[in-house]
Design an enzyme around this catalytic site. Structure first.
Site, PDB file in Angstrom:
ATOM      1  N   HIS A 162      -3.551  -3.472  -5.806  1.00 46.79           N
ATOM      2  CA  HIS A 162      -3.838  -3.016  -4.445  1.00 46.79           C
ATOM      3  C   HIS A 162      -5.289  -3.331  -4.078  1.00 46.79           C
ATOM      4  CE1 HIS A 162      -4.018   0.601  -1.459  1.00 46.79           C
ATOM      5  NE2 HIS A 162      -3.634  -0.490  -0.848  1.00 46.79           N
ATOM      6  N   SER A 174       0.825  -1.206   0.000  1.00 46.38           N
ATOM      7  CA  SER A 174       0.000   0.000   0.000  1.00 46.38           C
ATOM      8  C   SER A 174       0.861   1.258   0.000  1.00 46.38           C
ATOM      9  CB  SER A 174      -0.974   0.000   1.174  1.00 46.38           C
ATOM     10  OG  SER A 174      -0.390  -0.541   2.309  1.00 46.38           O
ATOM     11  N   ASN A 191      -5.661   6.251  -1.382  1.00 49.65           N
ATOM     12  CA  ASN A 191      -5.163   6.684  -0.067  1.00 49.65           C
ATOM     13  C   ASN A 191      -4.657   8.122  -0.092  1.00 49.65           C
ATOM     14  OD1 ASN A 191      -5.880   4.332   1.161  1.00 49.65           O
ATOM     15  ND2 ASN A 191      -3.868   3.379   0.961  1.00 49.65           N
ATOM     16  N   GLU A 250      -7.079  -1.376  -7.014  1.00 48.84           N
ATOM     17  CA  GLU A 250      -6.362  -0.269  -7.632  1.00 48.84           C
ATOM     18  C   GLU A 250      -5.151  -0.889  -8.333  1.00 48.84           C
ATOM     19  OE1 GLU A 250      -4.864   2.453  -4.628  1.00 48.84           O
ATOM     20  OE2 GLU A 250      -5.339   4.175  -5.864  1.00 48.84           O
TER      21      GLU A 250
HETATM   22  P1  NAD Z   1      -0.146  -9.216   7.836  1.00 48.70           P
HETATM   23  O1  NAD Z   1       0.872  -8.877   8.848  1.00 48.70           O
HETATM   24  O2  NAD Z   1      -1.534  -9.536   8.274  1.00 48.70           O
HETATM   25  O3  NAD Z   1       0.354 -10.479   6.973  1.00 48.70           O
HETATM   26  C1  NAD Z   1       1.635 -10.534   6.417  1.00 48.70           C
HETATM   27  C2  NAD Z   1       2.012 -12.012   6.246  1.00 48.70           C
HETATM   28  O4  NAD Z   1       3.217 -12.088   5.499  1.00 48.70           O
HETATM   29  C3  NAD Z   1       2.247 -12.727   7.584  1.00 48.70           C
HETATM   30  O5  NAD Z   1       1.426 -13.885   7.661  1.00 48.70           O
HETATM   31  C4  NAD Z   1       3.728 -13.071   7.516  1.00 48.70           C
HETATM   32  O6  NAD Z   1       4.047 -14.306   8.159  1.00 48.70           O
HETATM   33  C5  NAD Z   1       3.938 -13.192   6.012  1.00 48.70           C
HETATM   34  N1  NAD Z   1       5.329 -13.153   5.590  1.00 48.70           N
HETATM   35  C6  NAD Z   1       6.359 -12.443   6.129  1.00 48.70           C
HETATM   36  N2  NAD Z   1       7.504 -12.745   5.483  1.00 48.70           N
HETATM   37  C7  NAD Z   1       7.186 -13.641   4.509  1.00 48.70           C
HETATM   38  C8  NAD Z   1       7.938 -14.340   3.527  1.00 48.70           C
HETATM   39  N3  NAD Z   1       9.256 -14.179   3.414  1.00 48.70           N
HETATM   40  N4  NAD Z   1       7.291 -15.198   2.719  1.00 48.70           N
HETATM   41  C9  NAD Z   1       5.964 -15.397   2.825  1.00 48.70           C
HETATM   42  N5  NAD Z   1       5.198 -14.767   3.754  1.00 48.70           N
HETATM   43  C10 NAD Z   1       5.811 -13.914   4.575  1.00 48.70           C
HETATM   44  O7  NAD Z   1      -0.131  -8.015   6.788  1.00 48.70           O
HETATM   45  P2  NAD Z   1      -1.325  -7.535   5.820  1.00 48.70           P
HETATM   46  O8  NAD Z   1      -2.124  -6.505   6.525  1.00 48.70           O
HETATM   47  O9  NAD Z   1      -1.983  -8.728   5.241  1.00 48.70           O
HETATM   48  O10 NAD Z   1      -0.490  -6.755   4.711  1.00 48.70           O
HETATM   49  C11 NAD Z   1       0.128  -7.445   3.640  1.00 48.70           C
HETATM   50  C12 NAD Z   1       0.395  -6.470   2.517  1.00 48.70           C
HETATM   51  O11 NAD Z   1      -0.839  -5.911   2.083  1.00 48.70           O
HETATM   52  C13 NAD Z   1       1.298  -5.300   2.876  1.00 48.70           C
HETATM   53  O12 NAD Z   1       2.095  -4.989   1.785  1.00 48.70           O
HETATM   54  C14 NAD Z   1       0.295  -4.166   3.138  1.00 48.70           C
HETATM   55  O13 NAD Z   1       0.828  -2.898   2.899  1.00 48.70           O
HETATM   56  C15 NAD Z   1      -0.761  -4.489   2.114  1.00 48.70           C
HETATM   57  N6  NAD Z   1      -2.095  -3.948   2.391  1.00 48.70           N
HETATM   58  C16 NAD Z   1      -2.641  -4.050   3.637  1.00 48.70           C
HETATM   59  C17 NAD Z   1      -3.921  -3.562   3.865  1.00 48.70           C
HETATM   60  C18 NAD Z   1      -4.569  -3.693   5.223  1.00 48.70           C
HETATM   61  O14 NAD Z   1      -5.581  -3.000   5.467  1.00 48.70           O
HETATM   62  N7  NAD Z   1      -4.091  -4.532   6.102  1.00 48.70           N
HETATM   63  C19 NAD Z   1      -4.649  -2.977   2.816  1.00 48.70           C
HETATM   64  C20 NAD Z   1      -4.068  -2.916   1.536  1.00 48.70           C
HETATM   65  C21 NAD Z   1      -2.789  -3.410   1.338  1.00 48.70           C
END
Ligand code: NAD
Length: 283
Positions: free
Chosen positions: A140, A119, A190, A152
């Site tokens: 996204h 994001s 955003n 997005e």
């Molecule tokens: P999260 O912390 O819930 O999940 C991240 C996962 O990635 C974890 O399960 C972790 O174990 C795993 N991980 C870490 N290193 C890894 C690796 N080397 N190989 C495989 N898996 C690995 O995070 P999230 O909220 O799901 O966010 C994930 C992505 O989505 C980020 O880039 C974030 O910016 C983006 N995002 C999040 C949101 C939100 O509202 N949470 C919205 C849009 C985009």
């Protein structure tokens, strides 16, 4: 391009929601995470989410079972060798994403598309670390993925038209609505949303209206489903502050100055719902 097998890297909040959405659309998914515990948690979350759809009468039990059967899990990136598309949704850390994307590129076939759900990290910069930036793109999704209709799509400077078109098509196939934007800090959504929330903090700090009045005003007057301050508590005040600070730094424009009240609440540890208090106090 015919996309039939999708890899999702990361089984967290976004990854398991993306895997659920892909499987429900009839495609096969391989969901990767580092530990078995993270994978089990991701599968439990999406399985419960599918169960709720069945309970509400929005999905039949056979379709739930079929969607679950289309999801495979693994903690080995080598399993991505045959995928047509990988969506990276791992922890938001630049060094980690660079490492994961390099690994993905070394495993997948020459025609596979590599997308990231970041994001905040530059799609152009991440693409620049790959041997073939033309097949790299931002995809996204919004939280919660199964409910939010938007994807997005972000094109980096090196992304090809062919990649954009393939991702636009697959987004529609997933039952989502795409918008296509150019890479820029905060992309489009955003970039508009976060400064709007920041402005709500200014209105509160200047004593123009109470938090409840600001939220009611935006719900009833602008038809927002949730007021900006209640939304701030959901997203996390710490997250919003760091996003404003990034915009101010990257654009060098004072219009992105974070509201001092937002900074003060973060300094006090009032990060929002996740800690029980932010703008509002939660029981
Ligand atoms: P999260 O912390 O819930 O999940 C991240 C996962 O990635 C974890 O399960 C972790 O174990 C795993 N991980 C870490 N290193 C890894 C690796 N080397 N190989 C495989 N898996 C690995 O995070 P999230 O909220 O799901 O966010 C994930 C992505 O989505 C980020 O880039 C974030 O910016 C983006 N995002 C999040 C949101 C939100 O509202 N949470 C919205 C849009 C985009």
């Amino acid at each position: 391009m015919n996309i039939e097998l999708v890899g999702v890297v990361g089984a967290g909040t976004m990854g398991n929601g993306i895997a659920q959405t892909v499987a429900l659309s009839g495609l096969k998914v391989i969901m990767i995470d580092v530990t078995d515990a993270a994978l089990a948690k991701g599968v439990a979350t999406l399985s419960n989410s599918l169960e709720r759809l069945v309970a509400k009468g929005n999905l039949d039990a056979d379709a739930r079972a079929a969607a679950l059967a289309r999801i495979e899990t693994s903690n080995d990136c080598q399993r991505l060798a045959d995928v047509d598309l990988v969506i990276e949704a791992a922890t938001e850390r630049n060094d980690l994403k660079v490492r994961i994307l390099e690994q993905i590129e070394s495993v997948v076939g020459a025609d596979a598309i590599i997308a990231t759900n970041t994001s905040s990290i530059s799609i152009t910069a991440l693409g620049g670390t790959l041997a073939a930036p033309s097949r790299f793109i931002g995809m996204h999704f919004f939280n919660p993925v199964p409910l939010m209709p938007l994807v997005e799509i972000i094109r980096g400077i090196g992304t090809s038209d062919q990649t954009v078109e393939a991702i636009r098509e697959i987004t529609v196939r997933l039952g989502k609505s795409p918008i296509i934007v150019r890479n820029s800090p905060g992309f489009a959504v955003n970039r508009i949303l976060v400064p709007m929330i920041n402005e709500a903090f200014f209105v509160l700090a200047e004593g123009i209206a109470t938090a409840e009045e600001i939220d009611a005003g935006m719900r009833l007057g602008a038809n927002h489903p949730i007021g900006p301050l209640a939304l701030a508590d959901m997203v996390g005040l710490d997250v919003l502050l760091s996003v404003m600070d990034v915009y101010q730094k990257e654009f060098g424009d004072p219009k992105y100055r974070a509201c001092p009240l937002l900074r003060e609440l973060v300094a006090a540890g009032r990060f929002g719902r996740k800690v029980g208090q932010g703008v509002y106090i939660y029981q």
